[in-house]
Design an enzyme around this catalytic site. Structure first.
Site, PDB file in Angstrom:
ATOM      1  N   HIS A  12      18.329  17.984 -21.275  1.00 27.82           N
ATOM      2  CA  HIS A  12      17.418  17.040 -21.459  1.00 27.82           C
ATOM      3  C   HIS A  12      17.119  16.782 -22.871  1.00 27.82           C
ATOM      4  O   HIS A  12      17.619  17.280 -23.764  1.00 27.82           O
ATOM      5  CB  HIS A  12      16.097  17.647 -20.566  1.00 27.82           C
ATOM      6  CG  HIS A  12      15.656  19.022 -21.296  1.00 27.82           C
ATOM      7  ND1 HIS A  12      16.229  20.069 -21.584  1.00 27.82           N
ATOM      8  CD2 HIS A  12      14.439  19.221 -21.700  1.00 27.82           C
ATOM      9  CE1 HIS A  12      15.557  20.851 -21.982  1.00 27.82           C
ATOM     10  NE2 HIS A  12      14.406  20.427 -22.308  1.00 27.82           N
ATOM     11  N   HIS A  47      14.265  16.900 -24.811  1.00 27.29           N
ATOM     12  CA  HIS A  47      13.516  17.540 -25.880  1.00 27.29           C
ATOM     13  C   HIS A  47      14.120  17.788 -27.117  1.00 27.29           C
ATOM     14  O   HIS A  47      15.275  18.152 -26.917  1.00 27.29           O
ATOM     15  CB  HIS A  47      12.881  18.702 -25.071  1.00 27.29           C
ATOM     16  CG  HIS A  47      11.740  18.346 -24.113  1.00 27.29           C
ATOM     17  ND1 HIS A  47      11.509  19.429 -23.098  1.00 27.29           N
ATOM     18  CD2 HIS A  47      10.976  17.257 -23.876  1.00 27.29           C
ATOM     19  CE1 HIS A  47      10.508  18.778 -22.282  1.00 27.29           C
ATOM     20  NE2 HIS A  47      10.220  17.544 -22.748  1.00 27.29           N
ATOM     21  N   ASP A  51      13.785  20.177 -29.228  1.00 31.00           N
ATOM     22  CA  ASP A  51      14.541  21.527 -29.172  1.00 31.00           C
ATOM     23  C   ASP A  51      15.992  21.853 -28.666  1.00 31.00           C
ATOM     24  O   ASP A  51      16.335  22.957 -28.539  1.00 31.00           O
ATOM     25  CB  ASP A  51      13.404  22.520 -28.777  1.00 31.00           C
ATOM     26  CG  ASP A  51      13.147  22.585 -27.488  1.00 31.00           C
ATOM     27  OD1 ASP A  51      12.904  21.519 -26.941  1.00 31.00           O
ATOM     28  OD2 ASP A  51      13.098  23.802 -26.735  1.00 31.00           O
ATOM     29  N   HIS A  52      16.206  20.753 -27.792  1.00 30.46           N
ATOM     30  CA  HIS A  52      17.771  20.702 -27.243  1.00 30.46           C
ATOM     31  C   HIS A  52      18.601  19.669 -27.927  1.00 30.46           C
ATOM     32  O   HIS A  52      19.722  19.770 -27.575  1.00 30.46           O
ATOM     33  CB  HIS A  52      17.465  20.576 -25.930  1.00 30.46           C
ATOM     34  CG  HIS A  52      16.816  21.621 -25.135  1.00 30.46           C
ATOM     35  ND1 HIS A  52      17.389  22.860 -24.426  1.00 30.46           N
ATOM     36  CD2 HIS A  52      15.510  22.027 -25.181  1.00 30.46           C
ATOM     37  CE1 HIS A  52      16.419  23.458 -24.002  1.00 30.46           C
ATOM     38  NE2 HIS A  52      15.153  23.116 -24.646  1.00 30.46           N
ATOM     39  N   HIS A  62      11.015  19.410 -15.249  1.00 30.45           N
ATOM     40  CA  HIS A  62      10.665  19.810 -16.639  1.00 30.45           C
ATOM     41  C   HIS A  62      10.454  18.192 -17.446  1.00 30.45           C
ATOM     42  O   HIS A  62       9.599  17.971 -17.978  1.00 30.45           O
ATOM     43  CB  HIS A  62      11.710  20.668 -17.362  1.00 30.45           C
ATOM     44  CG  HIS A  62      11.525  21.053 -18.389  1.00 30.45           C
ATOM     45  ND1 HIS A  62      10.128  21.522 -19.110  1.00 30.45           N
ATOM     46  CD2 HIS A  62      11.934  20.686 -19.610  1.00 30.45           C
ATOM     47  CE1 HIS A  62      10.219  22.032 -20.415  1.00 30.45           C
ATOM     48  NE2 HIS A  62      11.552  21.378 -20.649  1.00 30.45           N
ATOM     49  N   ASP A  75      15.948  23.984 -19.554  1.00 30.18           N
ATOM     50  CA  ASP A  75      14.561  24.389 -19.172  1.00 30.18           C
ATOM     51  C   ASP A  75      14.158  24.459 -17.915  1.00 30.18           C
ATOM     52  O   ASP A  75      13.107  24.004 -17.555  1.00 30.18           O
ATOM     53  CB  ASP A  75      13.700  23.509 -20.090  1.00 30.18           C
ATOM     54  CG  ASP A  75      13.905  24.098 -21.608  1.00 30.18           C
ATOM     55  OD1 ASP A  75      14.677  25.011 -21.860  1.00 30.18           O
ATOM     56  OD2 ASP A  75      13.302  23.445 -22.490  1.00 30.18           O
ATOM     57  N   HIS A  90      15.913  29.318 -23.051  1.00 26.59           N
ATOM     58  CA  HIS A  90      14.978  29.845 -24.190  1.00 26.59           C
ATOM     59  C   HIS A  90      15.106  31.462 -23.910  1.00 26.59           C
ATOM     60  O   HIS A  90      15.313  31.999 -22.513  1.00 26.59           O
ATOM     61  CB  HIS A  90      13.527  29.416 -23.988  1.00 26.59           C
ATOM     62  CG  HIS A  90      13.462  28.310 -24.368  1.00 26.59           C
ATOM     63  ND1 HIS A  90      12.702  28.121 -25.816  1.00 26.59           N
ATOM     64  CD2 HIS A  90      13.459  26.809 -23.842  1.00 26.59           C
ATOM     65  CE1 HIS A  90      12.792  26.692 -25.863  1.00 26.59           C
ATOM     66  NE2 HIS A  90      13.233  25.823 -24.758  1.00 26.59           N
TER      67      HIS A  90
END
Ligand code: ZN
Ligand code: FE
Length: 254
Positions: free
Chosen positions: A55, A57, A59-60, A113, A132, A170
């Site tokens: 996805h 985001h 942080d990915h 998400h 996530d 995570h």
């Protein structure tokens, strides 16, 4: 048999490499940041061929540009989010096949998400990379979708074989267990997972991957259709997605 290599990125993100020893192909599932991925490649001696994105985001996806520049790897991303992900080479949707060398993965759309979130399932290897959407003993926050949508996504993952190894985005397991106990204080499988997780964390080990069988037995977000779980959150007789929504709302407030 594929090999995997898991490592921490950023604060509590996981990066993971999936490697086909037969021909050397190596995929990073998500790229939270470039440096830890490069360290992992050095440690293993593997050469990056693909990045499979779950996805959009940051942080990915934060490491994609740097890794692509260095390795010229192929970037595979969910069709619905390709415009928000850098340097995408191939977009995929439900049921598409994704090959990493000779390893064959299947795309599962798991929105909630984010609206276009996907997971990658490698049926022959019983490996699932769920980003996530599902965490060990938890699930992602419902940010872009609805609770009903997220519940359907979790049902799709729950239908994977019991012995599927689940790689999520995570390390949240400890906090997830603390919360899960407020929903199911007397779940023996949850207690068992807690003991295992305490041991792993005390030894400095990741709690990932987890096994679908254990998640089905202990993860309250996968258990919203059980009468005892509905009762425990005061929603006996309600549709499962509403029970799921209540558990998610409680977790958001916790
Ligand atoms: Zn996310
Ligand atoms: Fe994340």
């Amino acid at each position: 048999m594929p090999a995997t290599h898991l490592f921490l990125c950023l604060k509590d993100n996981y990066g993971v490499l999936l490697h086909d020893p037969a021909n050397g192909a190596t995929a990073a599932i998500d790229a939270p940041e470039a440096a830890p991925v490069e360290t992992a490649l050095k440690t293993t001696g593997w050469l990056l061929s693909d990045i499979l994105v779950t996805h959009h985001h940051a942080d990915h996806t934060g490491g994609i540009a740097e890794l692509k520049e260095r390795y010229g790897c192929r970037v595979v991303a969910p069709r619905g989010e390709a415009a928000r992900i850098p340097l995408v080479d191939a977009t995929v949707r439900e049921d598409d096949e994704v090959r990493v060398g000779a390893l064959r993965g299947r795309v599962l759309e798991t929105p909630g998400h984010t609206a276009g979130h996907i997971s990658y399932f490698f049926p022959a290897d019983k490996l699932a990379f769920v980003g996530d959407t599902l965490f060990s003993i938890g699930c992602g926050r419902v940010i872009e979708g609805t609770a009903e949508m997220m519940w359907q996504s979790l049902l799709k993952l729950r239908a994977l074989p019991d012995n599927t190894r689940i790689y999520c985005g995570h390390e949240y397991t400890k906090a997830n267990i603390r919360f899960a106990k407020t929903v199911e204080p007397v779940n023996a499988a949850l207690k068992e997972r807690e003991t295992e997780v305490e041991k792993l964390l005390a030894a400095g080990q990741p709690t990932i991957p987890s096994i679908m069988r254990a998640e089905k037995a202990a993860n309250p977000f996968l258990r919203a259709d059980l009468p005892e779980v509905a009762s425990s959150v005061g929603l006996a007789g309600s549709p499962a997605w509403k029970v799921f929504a209540e558990i998610r709302a409680r977790k958001d407030r916790s």
